[in-house]
Design a protein around this motif. Structure first.
Motif, short mmCIF file in Angstrom:
data_model
loop_
_atom_site.label_atom_id
_atom_site.label_comp_id
_atom_site.label_asym_id
_atom_site.label_seq_id
_atom_site.Cartn_x
_atom_site.Cartn_y
_atom_site.Cartn_z
N UNK A 77 54.12 61.19 84.09
CA UNK A 77 53.66 60.07 83.28
C UNK A 77 52.67 60.60 82.26
N UNK A 78 52.47 59.80 81.21
CA UNK A 78 51.46 60.19 80.22
C UNK A 78 50.08 59.79 80.71
N UNK A 79 49.05 60.51 80.26
CA UNK A 79 47.68 60.02 80.33
C UNK A 79 47.07 60.25 78.95
N UNK A 80 46.81 59.14 78.25
CA UNK A 80 46.23 59.17 76.90
C UNK A 80 44.87 58.49 77.01
N UNK A 81 43.81 59.26 77.29
CA UNK A 81 42.57 58.65 77.79
C UNK A 81 41.79 57.82 76.78
N UNK A 82 42.05 57.95 75.46
CA UNK A 82 41.30 57.15 74.49
C UNK A 82 42.00 55.85 74.14
N UNK A 83 43.16 55.60 74.76
CA UNK A 83 43.93 54.39 74.51
C UNK A 83 43.96 53.51 75.75
N UNK A 84 44.21 52.21 75.55
CA UNK A 84 44.33 51.31 76.69
C UNK A 84 45.43 51.81 77.64
N UNK A 107 46.32 66.24 87.43
CA UNK A 107 46.88 67.56 87.17
C UNK A 107 48.11 67.38 86.28
N UNK A 108 48.27 68.33 85.36
CA UNK A 108 49.43 68.23 84.48
C UNK A 108 49.39 69.30 83.42
N UNK A 109 50.25 69.13 82.41
CA UNK A 109 50.32 70.08 81.31
C UNK A 109 50.12 69.31 80.01
N UNK A 110 49.56 69.98 78.99
CA UNK A 110 49.38 69.28 77.71
C UNK A 110 50.74 68.83 77.17
N UNK A 111 50.86 67.56 76.79
CA UNK A 111 52.14 67.06 76.28
C UNK A 111 52.61 67.87 75.08
N UNK A 112 51.67 68.25 74.19
CA UNK A 112 52.04 68.97 72.97
C UNK A 112 52.79 70.26 73.27
N UNK A 113 52.37 70.97 74.32
CA UNK A 113 53.04 72.24 74.65
C UNK A 113 54.47 72.00 75.12
N UNK A 114 54.69 70.89 75.80
CA UNK A 114 56.05 70.54 76.23
C UNK A 114 56.89 70.16 75.02
N UNK A 115 56.32 69.33 74.15
CA UNK A 115 57.09 68.84 72.99
C UNK A 115 57.49 69.97 72.05
N UNK A 116 56.61 70.94 71.86
CA UNK A 116 56.89 72.06 70.94
C UNK A 116 58.17 72.80 71.32
N UNK A 117 58.50 72.83 72.63
CA UNK A 117 59.69 73.55 73.10
C UNK A 117 60.97 72.99 72.49
N UNK A 118 60.93 71.72 72.06
CA UNK A 118 62.12 71.09 71.50
C UNK A 118 62.17 71.22 69.99
N UNK A 178 50.76 63.26 65.80
CA UNK A 178 49.48 63.97 65.97
C UNK A 178 48.77 63.54 67.25
N UNK A 179 48.96 62.29 67.65
CA UNK A 179 48.38 61.83 68.92
C UNK A 179 49.08 62.50 70.10
N UNK A 180 50.40 62.62 69.97
CA UNK A 180 51.19 63.24 71.04
C UNK A 180 50.82 64.72 71.19
N UNK A 181 50.54 65.38 70.06
CA UNK A 181 50.21 66.81 70.06
C UNK A 181 48.74 67.07 70.35
N UNK A 182 47.92 66.03 70.37
CA UNK A 182 46.48 66.22 70.57
C UNK A 182 46.21 66.87 71.93
N UNK A 183 45.32 67.87 71.97
CA UNK A 183 45.09 68.57 73.24
C UNK A 183 44.62 67.69 74.40
N UNK A 184 44.07 66.50 74.13
CA UNK A 184 43.66 65.63 75.24
C UNK A 184 44.85 64.93 75.91
N UNK A 185 45.97 64.82 75.20
CA UNK A 185 47.11 64.06 75.74
C UNK A 185 47.81 64.85 76.84
N UNK A 186 47.83 64.28 78.03
CA UNK A 186 48.31 65.00 79.20
C UNK A 186 49.63 64.42 79.72
#
Ligand SMILES: Nc1nc2c(c(=O)[nH]1)N[C@H]1C(S)=C(S)[C@@H](COP(=O)(O)O)O[C@H]1N2
Ligand SMILES: [Mo]
Length: 326
Positions: free
Chosen positions: A229-236, A152-163, A202-210
């Motif tokens: 914590x981050x979850x970036x599912x296409x990366x190690x 469970x979490x929020x898309x990282x991009x939506x958080x980052x945009x606030x700054x 662009x990776x940080x803003x990608x909708x999959x990045x949680x």
């Protein structure tokens, strides 16, 4: 007071999750690589900047196909007892035993660098107003095991945009808490603390990045990186940094903990790639820790490019030599 085992290099840790025969193969592979020019070529690549990312934004609608999977889930007890969190020791069972000392509330995150609205912000305010989402993601460790976890979490991009990142924000850097009082592993120099990770913007803003705050419908346990914590599912897995206390928008590629420790083995991008072996072992297959089977008998399955998320993320790397930018 528990005493931690002294630091063991990852090569030794990998033997725990690998059968004898494969481990012996790795040793042979290592010997072969040590004598080859390939390693030298790989270690030289941290010098230059990669080409700029193509302008092919992935819409949330397109990414949604990757938000869940019907694959068998990893049991809660395995997700929370077989961990990598070196701040609490290098053994897989160290974090679940040692991490109870981590105080996760109150928690603040410092945001600075190339953005219009830097500042220190409490966790509640950081995610306020953003609807929590559930995402069932595969996560593959560079050591060769993988899990399927309902986060469970929020898309990282939506958080980052606030700054309000500026046009100069080409990368985002993340830092984990490094408090030897709460984190016994930080007293050992297993890595150069604090743990640091980074993503291209662009990776940080990608909708999959949680930006995850929970799993299995419960708040994140400390060993899984509470309280965020981050979850970036296409990366190690090591890119999915835990217990984040700082976020910085940067113009240059930031230093990261594993790359700094061993640049020939851990690149900045670290996209899951079965065609690029780790210098000391193959990345073609993985042990899937899932379902009722004990982790000792986890099934070995083929590893997929971008961990099976190629349809959602491959366009970000169009034209990039993924052997060079591993
Ligand atoms: N701060 C910090 N974050 C970290 C790590 C770590 O040692 N310290 N380990 C990474 C690695 S190698 C993996 S595979 C994942 C494991 O996440 P999990 O224990 O929740 O499955 O966390 C990543 N995040
Ligand atoms: Mo990992």
């Amino acid at each position: 007071m528990r005493t931690l085992r002294p630091f063991r290099p990852p090569a030794v840790a990998a033997s725990e999750i690998t059968d004898e025969a494969v481990y012996r193969d790795r040793r042979r592979l290592l010997a072969a690589l040590a004598a080859s020019p390939v390693l030298g070529a790989l270690s030289g690549c941290a010098e230059a900047e990669p080409p700029p990312p193509p302008r092919t934004p992935v819409s949330t609608a397109d990414a949604r196909a990757g938000f869940r999977t019907g694959e068998p889930l990893t049991r809660y007890e395995d997700v929370t007892s077989y961990n990598n969190f070196y701040e609490f020791g290098t053994g897989k069972d160290d974090p679940s035993k040692a991490a109870k000392t981590l105080r996760t509330s109150p928690w603040t995150v410092a945001v600075d660098g190339e953005c219009a609205r830097p500042g220190r912000i409490g966790l509640e305010d950081l995610v306020r107003g953003l609807a929590p989402q559930e995402r069932i993601y595969r996560l593959r460790c560079v050591e060769g095991w993988s899990m399927v976890i309902p986060w469970q979490g929020v898309p990282l991009g939506e958080v980052l945009r606030r700054f309000e990142p500026t046009a100069k924000a080409k990368y985002v850097a993340f830092t984990t808490l490094a408090d030897p009082q709460q984190m016994p592993g930080v007293r050992y120099r297993s890595i150069d603390w604090p743990y640091r990770e980074g993503l291209r913007i662009d990776e940080a803003m990608h909708p999959l990045t949680l930006l995850a705050t929970g799993l299995y419908g419960k708040p994140l346990p400390q060993q899984n990186g509470a309280p965020l914590r981050l979850v970036v599912p296409w990366k190690y897995g090591f890119k999915s940094i835990k217990s984040i206390v700082a976020i910085r928008f940067a113009e240059k590629m930031p230093a990261t903990a594993w790359n700094a420790l061993q640049p020939s083995e851990y690149g900045f991008f670290s996209n899951v790639n079965p065609d690029v072996d780790h210098p000391r072992w193959s990345q073609k297959t993985e042990r899937r820790i899932a379902g009722q089977a004990s982790k000792l008998f986890a099934e070995r399955i083929p590893t997929r490019p971008f961990n099976g998320y190629a349809e959602q993320v491959a366009s970000m790397y169009a034209g990039m030599d993924l052997r060079k930018w591993f």
